[in-house]
Design a protein around this motif. Structure first.
Motif, PDB file in Angstrom:
ATOM      1  N   GLU A 104      24.482  54.626  25.570  1.00  0.00           N
ATOM      2  CA  GLU A 104      24.663  55.261  26.876  1.00  0.00           C
ATOM      3  C   GLU A 104      25.083  54.244  27.939  1.00  0.00           C
ATOM      4  OE1 GLU A 104      24.426  58.649  27.351  1.00  0.00           O
ATOM      5  OE2 GLU A 104      24.231  58.671  25.173  1.00  0.00           O
ATOM      6  N   ILE A 105      24.868  52.970  27.666  1.00  0.00           N
ATOM      7  CA  ILE A 105      25.257  51.912  28.604  1.00  0.00           C
ATOM      8  C   ILE A 105      26.610  51.388  28.149  1.00  0.00           C
ATOM      9  CG2 ILE A 105      24.648  49.690  29.608  1.00  0.00           C
ATOM     10  CD1 ILE A 105      21.707  50.344  28.924  1.00  0.00           C
ATOM     11  N   VAL A 106      27.641  51.718  28.925  1.00  0.00           N
ATOM     12  CA  VAL A 106      29.011  51.382  28.545  1.00  0.00           C
ATOM     13  C   VAL A 106      29.740  50.722  29.712  1.00  0.00           C
ATOM     14  CG1 VAL A 106      29.181  53.241  26.831  1.00  0.00           C
ATOM     15  CG2 VAL A 106      29.872  53.677  29.189  1.00  0.00           C
ATOM     16  N   THR A 107      30.823  50.030  29.380  1.00  0.00           N
ATOM     17  CA  THR A 107      31.675  49.481  30.428  1.00  0.00           C
ATOM     18  C   THR A 107      32.361  50.636  31.163  1.00  0.00           C
ATOM     19  OG1 THR A 107      33.435  49.169  28.798  1.00  0.00           O
ATOM     20  CG2 THR A 107      32.042  47.255  29.296  1.00  0.00           C
ATOM     21  N   LYS A 108      32.711  50.391  32.401  1.00  0.00           N
ATOM     22  CA  LYS A 108      33.296  51.435  33.256  1.00  0.00           C
ATOM     23  C   LYS A 108      34.646  50.969  33.788  1.00  0.00           C
ATOM     24  CE  LYS A 108      29.405  53.893  33.437  1.00  0.00           C
ATOM     25  NZ  LYS A 108      29.238  55.093  32.717  1.00  0.00           N
ATOM     26  N   PRO A 109      35.573  51.905  33.977  1.00  0.00           N
ATOM     27  CA  PRO A 109      36.910  51.513  34.434  1.00  0.00           C
ATOM     28  C   PRO A 109      36.903  50.759  35.765  1.00  0.00           C
ATOM     29  CG  PRO A 109      36.772  53.920  34.146  1.00  0.00           C
ATOM     30  CD  PRO A 109      35.462  53.344  33.746  1.00  0.00           C
ATOM     31  N   LYS A 110      36.144  51.223  36.720  1.00  0.00           N
ATOM     32  CA  LYS A 110      36.152  50.610  38.058  1.00  0.00           C
ATOM     33  C   LYS A 110      35.707  49.146  38.005  1.00  0.00           C
ATOM     34  CE  LYS A 110      34.353  51.259  42.719  1.00  0.00           C
ATOM     35  NZ  LYS A 110      33.512  52.068  43.593  1.00  0.00           N
ATOM     36  N   THR A 111      34.621  48.876  37.295  1.00  0.00           N
ATOM     37  CA  THR A 111      34.104  47.502  37.257  1.00  0.00           C
ATOM     38  C   THR A 111      34.977  46.607  36.372  1.00  0.00           C
ATOM     39  OG1 THR A 111      32.547  48.082  35.494  1.00  0.00           O
ATOM     40  CG2 THR A 111      31.744  48.205  37.764  1.00  0.00           C
ATOM     41  N   THR A 112      35.493  47.156  35.293  1.00  0.00           N
ATOM     42  CA  THR A 112      36.357  46.362  34.417  1.00  0.00           C
ATOM     43  C   THR A 112      37.637  45.970  35.146  1.00  0.00           C
ATOM     44  OG1 THR A 112      35.464  47.418  32.428  1.00  0.00           O
ATOM     45  CG2 THR A 112      37.597  46.341  32.220  1.00  0.00           C
ATOM     46  N   ILE A 113      38.258  46.912  35.836  1.00  0.00           N
ATOM     47  CA  ILE A 113      39.486  46.617  36.580  1.00  0.00           C
ATOM     48  C   ILE A 113      39.214  45.614  37.695  1.00  0.00           C
ATOM     49  CG2 ILE A 113      41.164  47.638  38.177  1.00  0.00           C
ATOM     50  CD1 ILE A 113      41.137  50.127  36.260  1.00  0.00           C
ATOM     51  N   ALA A 114      38.096  45.774  38.403  1.00  0.00           N
ATOM     52  CA  ALA A 114      37.742  44.813  39.461  1.00  0.00           C
ATOM     53  C   ALA A 114      37.596  43.412  38.884  1.00  0.00           C
ATOM     54  CB  ALA A 114      36.450  45.245  40.156  1.00  0.00           C
ATOM     55  N   SER A 115      36.959  43.310  37.745  1.00  0.00           N
ATOM     56  CA  SER A 115      36.772  42.018  37.096  1.00  0.00           C
ATOM     57  C   SER A 115      38.107  41.413  36.658  1.00  0.00           C
ATOM     58  CB  SER A 115      35.846  42.178  35.887  1.00  0.00           C
ATOM     59  OG  SER A 115      35.685  40.951  35.230  1.00  0.00           O
ATOM     60  N   LEU A 116      38.938  42.214  36.020  1.00  0.00           N
ATOM     61  CA  LEU A 116      40.242  41.718  35.569  1.00  0.00           C
ATOM     62  C   LEU A 116      41.073  41.219  36.751  1.00  0.00           C
ATOM     63  CD1 LEU A 116      41.150  44.406  32.882  1.00  0.00           C
ATOM     64  CD2 LEU A 116      40.498  42.025  32.475  1.00  0.00           C
ATOM     65  N   ASP A 117      41.082  41.967  37.836  1.00  0.00           N
ATOM     66  CA  ASP A 117      41.856  41.562  39.007  1.00  0.00           C
ATOM     67  C   ASP A 117      41.358  40.235  39.586  1.00  0.00           C
ATOM     68  OD1 ASP A 117      43.527  43.756  38.798  1.00  0.00           O
ATOM     69  OD2 ASP A 117      42.589  44.868  40.450  1.00  0.00           O
ATOM     70  N   LYS A 118      40.060  40.020  39.568  1.00  0.00           N
ATOM     71  CA  LYS A 118      39.517  38.753  40.068  1.00  0.00           C
ATOM     72  C   LYS A 118      39.814  37.612  39.109  1.00  0.00           C
ATOM     73  CE  LYS A 118      35.881  40.952  42.770  1.00  0.00           C
ATOM     74  NZ  LYS A 118      34.441  41.185  42.932  1.00  0.00           N
ATOM     75  N   ILE A 119      39.675  37.858  37.829  1.00  0.00           N
ATOM     76  CA  ILE A 119      39.863  36.793  36.837  1.00  0.00           C
ATOM     77  C   ILE A 119      41.318  36.340  36.758  1.00  0.00           C
ATOM     78  CG2 ILE A 119      39.806  36.305  34.349  1.00  0.00           C
ATOM     79  CD1 ILE A 119      37.121  37.833  34.285  1.00  0.00           C
ATOM     80  N   ILE A 120      42.268  37.260  36.831  1.00  0.00           N
ATOM     81  CA  ILE A 120      43.667  36.815  36.725  1.00  0.00           C
ATOM     82  C   ILE A 120      44.061  35.907  37.889  1.00  0.00           C
ATOM     83  CG2 ILE A 120      44.401  38.757  35.294  1.00  0.00           C
ATOM     84  CD1 ILE A 120      45.985  39.652  37.918  1.00  0.00           C
ATOM     85  N   GLN A 121      43.380  36.060  39.025  1.00  0.00           N
ATOM     86  CA  GLN A 121      43.650  35.177  40.157  1.00  0.00           C
ATOM     87  C   GLN A 121      43.198  33.744  39.870  1.00  0.00           C
ATOM     88  OE1 GLN A 121      45.487  36.264  42.780  1.00  0.00           O
ATOM     89  NE2 GLN A 121      45.546  38.178  41.628  1.00  0.00           N
ATOM     90  N   LEU A 122      42.245  33.594  38.937  1.00  0.00           N
ATOM     91  CA  LEU A 122      41.720  32.278  38.586  1.00  0.00           C
ATOM     92  C   LEU A 122      42.446  31.637  37.409  1.00  0.00           C
ATOM     93  CD1 LEU A 122      37.893  33.136  38.723  1.00  0.00           C
ATOM     94  CD2 LEU A 122      39.275  32.054  40.521  1.00  0.00           C
ATOM     95  N   LEU A 123      43.304  32.395  36.724  1.00  0.00           N
ATOM     96  CA  LEU A 123      43.965  31.884  35.521  1.00  0.00           C
ATOM     97  C   LEU A 123      44.926  30.751  35.847  1.00  0.00           C
ATOM     98  CD1 LEU A 123      45.077  34.919  33.296  1.00  0.00           C
ATOM     99  CD2 LEU A 123      43.443  33.125  32.705  1.00  0.00           C
ATOM    100  N   LYS A 124      44.873  29.702  35.054  1.00  0.00           N
ATOM    101  CA  LYS A 124      45.871  28.648  35.178  1.00  0.00           C
ATOM    102  C   LYS A 124      47.154  29.131  34.490  1.00  0.00           C
ATOM    103  CE  LYS A 124      44.671  26.054  30.995  1.00  0.00           C
ATOM    104  NZ  LYS A 124      44.204  24.779  30.461  1.00  0.00           N
ATOM    105  N   PRO A 125      48.294  28.556  34.823  1.00  0.00           N
ATOM    106  CA  PRO A 125      49.525  28.933  34.115  1.00  0.00           C
ATOM    107  C   PRO A 125      49.349  28.741  32.601  1.00  0.00           C
ATOM    108  CG  PRO A 125      50.043  27.626  36.048  1.00  0.00           C
ATOM    109  CD  PRO A 125      48.544  27.577  35.877  1.00  0.00           C
ATOM    110  N   GLY A 126      49.736  29.738  31.845  1.00  0.00           N
ATOM    111  CA  GLY A 126      49.528  29.707  30.392  1.00  0.00           C
ATOM    112  C   GLY A 126      48.174  30.241  29.968  1.00  0.00           C
ATOM    113  N   GLY A 127      47.305  30.528  30.936  1.00  0.00           N
ATOM    114  CA  GLY A 127      45.994  31.089  30.631  1.00  0.00           C
ATOM    115  C   GLY A 127      46.111  32.551  30.218  1.00  0.00           C
ATOM    116  N   MET A 128      45.071  33.043  29.550  1.00  0.00           N
ATOM    117  CA  MET A 128      45.133  34.398  29.008  1.00  0.00           C
ATOM    118  C   MET A 128      43.792  35.106  29.098  1.00  0.00           C
ATOM    119  SD  MET A 128      46.362  35.597  25.193  1.00  0.00           S
ATOM    120  CE  MET A 128      47.915  34.752  25.399  1.00  0.00           C
ATOM    121  N   VAL A 129      43.871  36.406  29.352  1.00  0.00           N
ATOM    122  CA  VAL A 129      42.713  37.284  29.291  1.00  0.00           C
ATOM    123  C   VAL A 129      42.957  38.243  28.134  1.00  0.00           C
ATOM    124  CG1 VAL A 129      41.328  39.028  30.477  1.00  0.00           C
ATOM    125  CG2 VAL A 129      42.353  37.150  31.784  1.00  0.00           C
TER     126      VAL A 129
END
Length: 186
Positions: free
Chosen positions: A108-133
């Protein structure tokens, strides 16, 4: 030979991360990806592992201790709060997510679209060139299809001059097989 989804995810991380890098596990789960990232970045690197379930945090910490890994901060918090724990001026080499629910845990405890998208948007800002998610999308549970659709729709809007977004999956498997999304920064 085609790699299955998890081996392909791990292969991408092996090709992306270097000794001394900083990496993120957005969903610690049972700790297997956290351990892989810890090994790949080595003792000079750092891993931040997130999960919202105490069970996942304990399992991850135990696996890391069993393997004598000390370069990981395991954080009981949602991955959407990554910016509370990692300085915005730090560049990361890579991140990995396994969406859905904790294997052998509360379904019943699952990942959610809103929080996953928020996280992805923050993490890609931290990626170095050539980095990957790398995002492994398990969607065969209640709400999983909505999360899958929301993430794909969102990632399609990422600027192709800055990010390459790949979808990798098997289309002839039954029972909503997981697939992989990889976001690489140019």
């Amino acid at each position: 030979m085609l790699l299955k989804i998890l081996p392909f995810a791990h292969d991408l991380m092996k090709k992306t991360l270097n000794e001394g890098d900083i990496a993120i596990d957005g969903t610690c789960g049972n700790g297997n990806d956290t351990l892989l990232l810890s090994t790949l970045v080595g003792d000079k690197g750092k891993v931040y592992g997130f999960d919202i379930q105490q069970q996942a945090i304990e399992q991850t910490k135990q696996l890391l201790a069993d393997n004598h890994r000390k370069n990981v901060s395991v954080i009981l918090d949602g991955h959407e709060y990554v910016d509370k724990y990692i300085d915005k001026n730090v560049l990361i080499g890579g991140a990995i997510f396994n969406l859905g629910y904790l294997p052998r845990g509360n379904k019943e405890i699952v990942t959610k679209p809103k929080t996953t998208i928020a996280s992805l948007d923050k993490i890609i800002q931290l990626l170095k060139p050539g980095g990957m998610v790398v995002v492994v999308v398990y969607y065969g549970h209640k709400g999983g299809g909505d999360e899958k659709d929301a993430i794909i729709n969102h990632l399609q809007r990422y600027d192709q001059k800055t990010y390459s977004v790949l979808q990798y999956g098997f289309i002839n498997q039954k029972n909503t097989p997981p697939f992989l999304l990889a976001i690489e920064k140019s």
